[in-house]
Design an enzyme around this catalytic site. Structure first.
Site, PDB file in Angstrom:
ATOM      1  N   CYS A  70       0.618  -0.815   0.616  1.00  0.00           N
ATOM      2  CA  CYS A  70       0.307  -0.034  -0.273  1.00  0.00           C
ATOM      3  C   CYS A  70       0.382   1.337  -0.292  1.00  0.00           C
ATOM      4  O   CYS A  70       0.257   2.444   0.006  1.00  0.00           O
ATOM      5  CB  CYS A  70      -1.134   0.047   1.582  1.00  0.00           C
ATOM      6  SG  CYS A  70       0.151   0.104   2.498  1.00  0.00           S
ATOM      7  N   HIS A  71       2.150   1.170   0.158  1.00  0.00           N
ATOM      8  CA  HIS A  71       2.517   2.252  -0.209  1.00  0.00           C
ATOM      9  C   HIS A  71       4.374   1.855  -0.867  1.00  0.00           C
ATOM     10  O   HIS A  71       5.204   1.680  -0.460  1.00  0.00           O
ATOM     11  CB  HIS A  71       3.655   2.515   1.976  1.00  0.00           C
ATOM     12  CG  HIS A  71       4.048   3.906   2.085  1.00  0.00           C
ATOM     13  ND1 HIS A  71       5.587   4.186   1.418  1.00  0.00           N
ATOM     14  CD2 HIS A  71       3.749   5.479   2.353  1.00  0.00           C
ATOM     15  CE1 HIS A  71       5.340   5.000   2.520  1.00  0.00           C
ATOM     16  NE2 HIS A  71       4.729   5.681   2.550  1.00  0.00           N
ATOM     17  N   PHE A  72       4.388   2.368  -1.553  1.00  0.00           N
ATOM     18  CA  PHE A  72       2.453   3.282  -3.173  1.00  0.00           C
ATOM     19  C   PHE A  72       2.622   1.760  -3.591  1.00  0.00           C
ATOM     20  O   PHE A  72       3.546   0.793  -3.875  1.00  0.00           O
ATOM     21  CB  PHE A  72       4.000   4.338  -3.512  1.00  0.00           C
ATOM     22  CG  PHE A  72       4.569   5.451  -2.260  1.00  0.00           C
ATOM     23  CD1 PHE A  72       3.263   6.170  -1.725  1.00  0.00           C
ATOM     24  CD2 PHE A  72       5.202   5.172  -1.657  1.00  0.00           C
ATOM     25  CE1 PHE A  72       3.516   7.368  -1.259  1.00  0.00           C
ATOM     26  CE2 PHE A  72       4.981   6.257  -1.686  1.00  0.00           C
ATOM     27  CZ  PHE A  72       4.575   7.610  -0.476  1.00  0.00           C
ATOM     28  N   VAL A  77       8.394   0.629  -0.969  1.00  0.00           N
ATOM     29  CA  VAL A  77       8.879   1.298   0.348  1.00  0.00           C
ATOM     30  C   VAL A  77       8.372   1.404   2.056  1.00  0.00           C
ATOM     31  O   VAL A  77       7.368   1.755   1.734  1.00  0.00           O
ATOM     32  CB  VAL A  77       9.705   2.836  -0.158  1.00  0.00           C
ATOM     33  CG1 VAL A  77       8.213   4.225  -0.410  1.00  0.00           C
ATOM     34  CG2 VAL A  77      10.733   3.318   0.580  1.00  0.00           C
TER      35      VAL A  77
END
EC number: 4.2.1.59
Length: 174
Positions: A70-72, A77
């Site tokens: 979810c990041h990203f 990362v």
């Protein structure tokens, strides 16, 4: 103090997260997924850069860690704030390990520098915290410097990490 070893495996960290390590109402680590390391490899009361204590922990990086999805999207990362939180978690653990009473809360830091990223191809993150000072009065306050490395390269440096242990009726916001 119920358990004062010089290292802790994952099960020991989970016991701390359940409140079983330092007694009811005292320092706890967060439980997964917010627990940001897999083991504490070393903890001493007189080691480290300042001779006042050292704690070192490790995270085995796997590409399926929850934050990478979810990041990203398309650019995974580890959020920098999670690495910082791991350092605060370690200061709180140290305070509980040395017999400090109360629940841990991060209180801030003096300076933070990022010079790299934790990416899915990284194999291991090592966290290191050097205790600078512990004050014991109405609250227990720990001040420390820390760093995070990926596969041997230091990529985060934090100065003056501050964590307090508060009795339940004295915690900030109560």
């Amino acid at each position: 103090m119920q358990d004062r070893r010089s290292s802790y495996d994952y099960e020991g960290l989970l016991a701390c997260g359940r409140g079983e390590l330092f007694g009811p109402g005292n320092a706890q680590l967060p439980l997964p997924p917010m627990l940001m390391f897999d083991r504490i490899t070393e903890i001493t009361e007189d080691g480290g850069e300042f001779g006042k204590g050292l704690i070192r922990a490790e995270l085995d990086v796997k590409s399926d860690l929850w934050f990478f999805g979810c990041h990203f999207k398309g650019d995974p990362v580890m959020p920098g704030c999670l690495g910082l939180d791991a350092l605060w978690q370690m200061v709180g653990f140290y305070l509980g390990w040395t017999g400090g009473e109360g629940r841990g809360r991060a209180l801030g830091l003096g300076d933070l520098k990022f010079s790299g990223q934790v990416l899915p191809h990284v194999r291991k993150v090592v966290y290191n915290v050097d205790i600078k000072r512990v004050m014991r009065s109405k609250l227990v306050l720990g001040i420390a410097d820390g760093w995070l490395s990926t596969d041997g390269d230091i990529i985060y440096r934090a100065k003056d990490l501050k964590v307090g242990l508060f009795k339940q009726d004295a915690a900030p916001g109560t």
